[in-house]
Write an enzyme that holds these catalytic residues in place. Structure first.
Site, PDB file in Angstrom:
ATOM      1  CG  ASP A  77      -2.728   8.832 -15.910  1.00 59.77           C
ATOM      2  OD1 ASP A  77      -2.485   7.876 -15.153  1.00 59.77           O
ATOM      3  OD2 ASP A  77      -3.178   9.931 -15.484  1.00 59.77           O
ATOM      4  CB  SER A  78       1.016   4.212 -15.405  1.00 58.38           C
ATOM      5  OG  SER A  78       0.233   3.233 -16.073  1.00 58.38           O
ATOM      6  CG  ASP A 116      -6.077   6.292 -15.933  1.00 54.10           C
ATOM      7  OD1 ASP A 116      -7.052   6.021 -15.201  1.00 54.10           O
ATOM      8  OD2 ASP A 116      -4.907   5.991 -15.644  1.00 54.10           O
ATOM      9  CE  LYS A 145      -7.459   4.233 -13.015  1.00 54.38           C
ATOM     10  NZ  LYS A 145      -6.551   5.306 -12.578  1.00 54.38           N
ATOM     11  CD  GLU A 214      -1.521   4.209  -7.113  1.00 51.90           C
ATOM     12  OE1 GLU A 214      -2.367   4.673  -7.929  1.00 51.90           O
ATOM     13  OE2 GLU A 214      -0.301   4.140  -7.365  1.00 51.90           O
TER      14      GLU A 214
HETATM   15  O1  KIV Z   1      -2.308   4.881 -14.539  1.00 55.07           O
HETATM   16  C1  KIV Z   1      -2.270   3.794 -13.944  1.00 55.07           C
HETATM   17  O2  KIV Z   1      -1.572   2.857 -14.308  1.00 55.07           O
HETATM   18  C2  KIV Z   1      -3.101   3.653 -12.756  1.00 55.07           C
HETATM   19  C3  KIV Z   1      -2.803   2.472 -11.878  1.00 55.07           C
HETATM   20  C4  KIV Z   1      -1.681   2.824 -10.964  1.00 55.07           C
HETATM   21  C5  KIV Z   1      -4.003   2.033 -11.126  1.00 55.07           C
HETATM   22  O3  KIV Z   1      -3.931   4.462 -12.490  1.00 55.07           O
END
Ligand code: KIV
Length: 297
Positions: A77-78, A116, A145, A214
């Site tokens: 979700d980044s 995510d 995740k 993290e």
């Molecule tokens: O959303 C994402 O990119 C993440 C990474 C920072 C592991 O959860």
């Protein structure tokens, strides 16, 4: 490609009912890498072969990362930050995640695909969490995740028992950055480390099939990894985990402005994006990335 009763846009690696056209059949026959399964990731964790993971949000990059040997692609979700230009991951919707998961899955041949669960898609009830996880699986994810411990094991158990593997993200959890008081390393003091270990045990007992830490101290991440029955991925958590993940746009130096200090610019000295990604995979496998304990922003 002709398909019998299968989504025509699916690669069908797990579907079994796939009829391949001549070109795809020859690609499959000559392909050196077998599709990465949960068992393979488990074996890598047990044998000490490092797992290379990167975030990915579209089919073009999925094909490139897959060909470069990245084992796991994370539709993080980044994408709220790196694609949508937002200040946090909180506004990302389940529909955004479904769209990008569909795109990534179209480009994947062998990598394991993790998506995510976005903020506000799994918090109210375990039934809601299941619906959200199922939408991501229908879009092509092999695993979902979610962030946090404490209240999440019940949700992890509910989803895992119904057949969707779950990765649990602990330590610094971007969806709750406000509650954490900013981008801070987690588990630095004794009480914080004890809490992370307790939450880890609860999540593993609930059926989490992968763990991700993290921004936690390297020694803590290494200790957890050594005792973990499931693969452990780290980001800003030292070299002692089963594998590493970075945000793609950070390691390719596309991200504007300040980046976390644990990020390495793999484009420096690289002739092309393919080289940069290949170097990332090689350095993760050789345990030369990350070099030491670099935390924070
Ligand atoms: O959303 C994402 O990119 C993440 C990474 C920072 C592991 O959860």
């Amino acid at each position: 490609m002709s398909l019998a009763g299968v989504d025509p846009e699916s690669h069908g690696y797990t579907a079994g009912a796939l009829i391949l056209g001549p070109q795809e059949a020859s690609q499959t026959m000559t392909s050196e890498r077998k599709p990465i399964s949960l068992h393979r990731l488990q074996d890598m964790h047990a044998s000490g072969e490092k797992i290379a993971m990167l975030t990915c949000y579209d089919a073009a990059f999925a094909g490139l990362l897959d060909a470069a040997g990245v084992d796991v692609l994370l539709i993080g979700d980044s994408l709220g930050n790196v694609l949508q230009g937002r200040g946090s991951t909180a506004p990302v919707t389940l529909e955004d995640m479904v769209y990008h998961t569909t795109c990534v899955r179209r480009g994947v041949k062998t990598a394991w695909v993790v998506a995510d669960l976005p903020f506000d898609s799994y918090h109210v009830s375990k039934e809601e969490a299941w619906k959200s996880a199922a939408a991501l699986v229908k879009a092509g994810a092999h695993m979902v995740k979610l962030e946090g411990g404490g209240w999440t094991p019940e949700t992890v158990r509910f989803i895992s028992e119904r057949g969707i593997p779950v990765c649990a993200h602990l330590g610094f959890t971007p969806q709750t950055v406000t509650a954490l008081g900013g981008f801070k390393v987690q588990g630095r003091d004794e009480a914080g480390a004890a809490r992370i270990k307790r939450e880890t045990q609860e999540l593993v007992d609930a059926g989490a099939a992968m763990l991700l830490y993290e921004m936690v101290p390297a020694a803590l991440a290494a200790e957890i990894t050594a005792a973990s029955p499931v693969p452990v991925i780290g980001i800003g958590a030292g070299v002692g985990t089963s594998g590493q993940v970075l945000v793609l746009h950070d390691m390719l130096d596309i991200t504007a402005g300040r980046k976390p200090r644990f990020v390495k610019n793999f484009m420096a000295g690289a002739a092309a994006v393919q080289d940069a990604v290949g170097r990332y995979v090689a350095e993760v496998k050789a345990k030369t990335f990350p070099v030491n304990e670099i935390h924070g922003f």
